[in-house]
Design a protein around this motif. Structure first.
Motif, PDB file in Angstrom:
ATOM      1  N   LYS A  37       0.828  -1.213   0.000  1.00  0.00           N
ATOM      2  CA  LYS A  37       0.000   0.000   0.000  1.00  0.00           C
ATOM      3  C   LYS A  37       0.860   1.260   0.000  1.00  0.00           C
ATOM      4  O   LYS A  37       0.461   2.290  -0.538  1.00  0.00           O
ATOM      5  CB  LYS A  37      -0.965   0.001   1.189  1.00  0.00           C
ATOM      6  CG  LYS A  37      -1.958  -1.144   1.170  1.00  0.00           C
ATOM      7  CD  LYS A  37      -2.822  -1.140  -0.090  1.00  0.00           C
ATOM      8  CE  LYS A  37      -3.866  -2.248  -0.096  1.00  0.00           C
ATOM      9  NZ  LYS A  37      -3.309  -3.597  -0.410  1.00  0.00           N
ATOM     10  N   LYS A  40       1.616   1.716  -3.664  1.00  0.00           N
ATOM     11  CA  LYS A  40       0.423   2.027  -4.449  1.00  0.00           C
ATOM     12  C   LYS A  40      -0.049   3.453  -4.190  1.00  0.00           C
ATOM     13  O   LYS A  40      -0.626   4.091  -5.070  1.00  0.00           O
ATOM     14  CB  LYS A  40      -0.695   1.022  -4.133  1.00  0.00           C
ATOM     15  CG  LYS A  40      -0.325  -0.404  -4.575  1.00  0.00           C
ATOM     16  CD  LYS A  40      -1.418  -1.408  -4.283  1.00  0.00           C
ATOM     17  CE  LYS A  40      -2.495  -1.373  -5.352  1.00  0.00           C
ATOM     18  NZ  LYS A  40      -3.456  -2.497  -5.177  1.00  0.00           N
ATOM     19  N   THR A 279       3.524  -8.397   1.993  1.00  0.00           N
ATOM     20  CA  THR A 279       2.898  -7.153   1.525  1.00  0.00           C
ATOM     21  C   THR A 279       2.181  -6.379   2.627  1.00  0.00           C
ATOM     22  O   THR A 279       1.490  -5.395   2.339  1.00  0.00           O
ATOM     23  CB  THR A 279       1.906  -7.485   0.389  1.00  0.00           C
ATOM     24  OG1 THR A 279       1.117  -8.624   0.807  1.00  0.00           O
ATOM     25  CG2 THR A 279       2.636  -7.836  -0.902  1.00  0.00           C
TER      26      THR A 279
HETATM   27  C1  LIG Z   1      -3.972  -4.839  -0.859  1.00  0.00           C
HETATM   28  C2  LIG Z   1      -3.106  -5.980  -0.484  1.00  0.00           C
HETATM   29  C3  LIG Z   1      -2.682  -6.944  -1.416  1.00  0.00           C
HETATM   30  C4  LIG Z   1      -3.204  -6.991  -2.828  1.00  0.00           C
HETATM   31  O1  LIG Z   1      -2.646  -6.083  -3.694  1.00  0.00           O
HETATM   32  P1  LIG Z   1      -3.269  -5.866  -5.133  1.00  0.00           P
HETATM   33  O2  LIG Z   1      -2.422  -4.857  -5.758  1.00  0.00           O
HETATM   34  O3  LIG Z   1      -4.682  -5.344  -4.896  1.00  0.00           O
HETATM   35  O4  LIG Z   1      -3.343  -7.163  -5.831  1.00  0.00           O
HETATM   36  C5  LIG Z   1      -1.788  -7.925  -1.002  1.00  0.00           C
HETATM   37  N1  LIG Z   1      -1.366  -7.980   0.272  1.00  0.00           N
HETATM   38  C6  LIG Z   1      -1.784  -7.112   1.211  1.00  0.00           C
HETATM   39  C7  LIG Z   1      -1.306  -7.270   2.598  1.00  0.00           C
HETATM   40  C8  LIG Z   1      -2.658  -6.075   0.863  1.00  0.00           C
HETATM   41  O5  LIG Z   1      -3.065  -5.211   1.812  1.00  0.00           O
END
Ligand SMILES: *Cc1c(COP(=O)(O)O)cnc(C)c1O
Length: 291
Positions: A37, A40, A279
């Motif tokens: 995030k 992004k 992530t």
């Molecule tokens: C939002 C998120 C994702 C997914 O990412 P996308 O770009 O929407 O595919 C993966 N892992 C975590 C922890 C997230 O918060």
């Protein structure tokens, strides 16, 4: 701009030989705007500020990591934020929404029927009459600026030697950016949504929208969604709680379960190094109801 901390790569010991499993702890890149995030939101925040917006408006479910990250990112850079949340307003806000609200995000609940309009430009425009001007960020934060941020992340990841890069997939935005940047390795995504086969088209659509193409082979595995978004089982919960590193149950837990299962079943070439991406998303760990 939001501040970035460099993150470590941690080796995960495996109880069987032949493979190396590394975990990129991107969950540690920021205390609250963590994981993918961060990447992004980065260029979206910059764009909003440079173009004179003072408010971000975005949409998501009650447990959305994107809602959480946007609220905290807006606070850090001095923007106002509005979150359009799917479903009726609950009597008691959950941890994600309480924290977003405490960071200054104005929460606005809409019915599940109204929420289905979230991808319509006309619906976003209609919100302007209610909330005034704002910079709109789509669900999950996925747009061309998010893909660009993930490409920047991928340039850093390229320095880590490995044969495979594994990641959880929600909207496909992160996969779109990484798969159009990483070279000489294979990307394997794990769908956390039920019936995730459509995500392949979604990644290709995002590539086209950003005028980019894949630079490495990539695939999305669909057998590890555990019934769908934010669905958890005892088996998943046990796996996550016995794993040596904190994982979340919505994304990274499902990915890691899939990786270990597929190492055992021979999905990866013997002797290879797998780099899994943490992530983020730890704010929901242990807070979901078992389905
Ligand atoms: C939002 C998120 C994702 C997914 O990412 P996308 O770009 O929407 O595919 C993966 N892992 C975590 C922890 C997230 O918060």
């Amino acid at each position: 701009m939001i501040s970035y901390s460099e993150t470590p790569v941690q080796e995960i010991p495996l109880s069987f030989g032949g493979m190396r499993l590394l975990l990129k702890r991107e969950d540690l890149n920021h205390p609250v705007v963590a994981g993918n995030k961060f990447w992004k939101l980065k260029h979206n925040l910059q764009f909003a500020i440079e173009n004179g917006f003072n408010t971000l408006l975005t949409v998501g479910g009650a447990f959305s990591n994107h809602i959480f990250a946007t609220a905290h990112a807006a606070k850090e850079v001095g923007l106002k934020s509005i979150g359009i949340i799917r479903g009726e307003k609950p009597e008691k806000l959950n941890h994600v929404l309480t924290s977003a609200s405490a960071a200054g995000m104005k929460l606005h609940f809409v019915s599940r029927t109204a929420y289905k309009m979230r991808r319509e430009v006309s619906w976003v425009r209609s919100l302007e009459s209610e909330f005034g001007g704002f910079y709109f960020i789509p669900e999950g934060g996925t747009n061309t600026l998010a893909v660009r941020g993930c490409m920047e992340w991928a340039e850093k990841l390229q320095a880590i030697e490995c044969d495979y890069v594994c990641m959880p997939v929600g909207t496909g935005g992160t996969m779109a950016g990484l798969s159009a940047t990483l070279r000489q390795r294979q990307l394997v995504g794990y769908s956390i949504l039920k019936d995730g086969a459509f995500l392949k088209d979604e990644v290709e659509r995002l590539h086209a929208e950003s005028s980019i193409t894949a630079t490495a082979p990539w695939a999305i595995e669909t057998a590890y969604s555990f019934g769908g978004y934010a669905k958890v089982s005892d088996k998943l919960r046990e796996f996550v709680s016995s794993f040596p590193v904190p994982l979340d149950e919505v994304y990274t837990g499902k990915m890691m379960y899939g990786i270990i299962d597929q190492i055992k079943s021979g999905r990866f070439i013997e002797g290879s190094t797998i780099l899994a991406l943490h992530t983020g998303g730890l704010q929901t760990t242990g807070r979901l109801k078992r389905s």
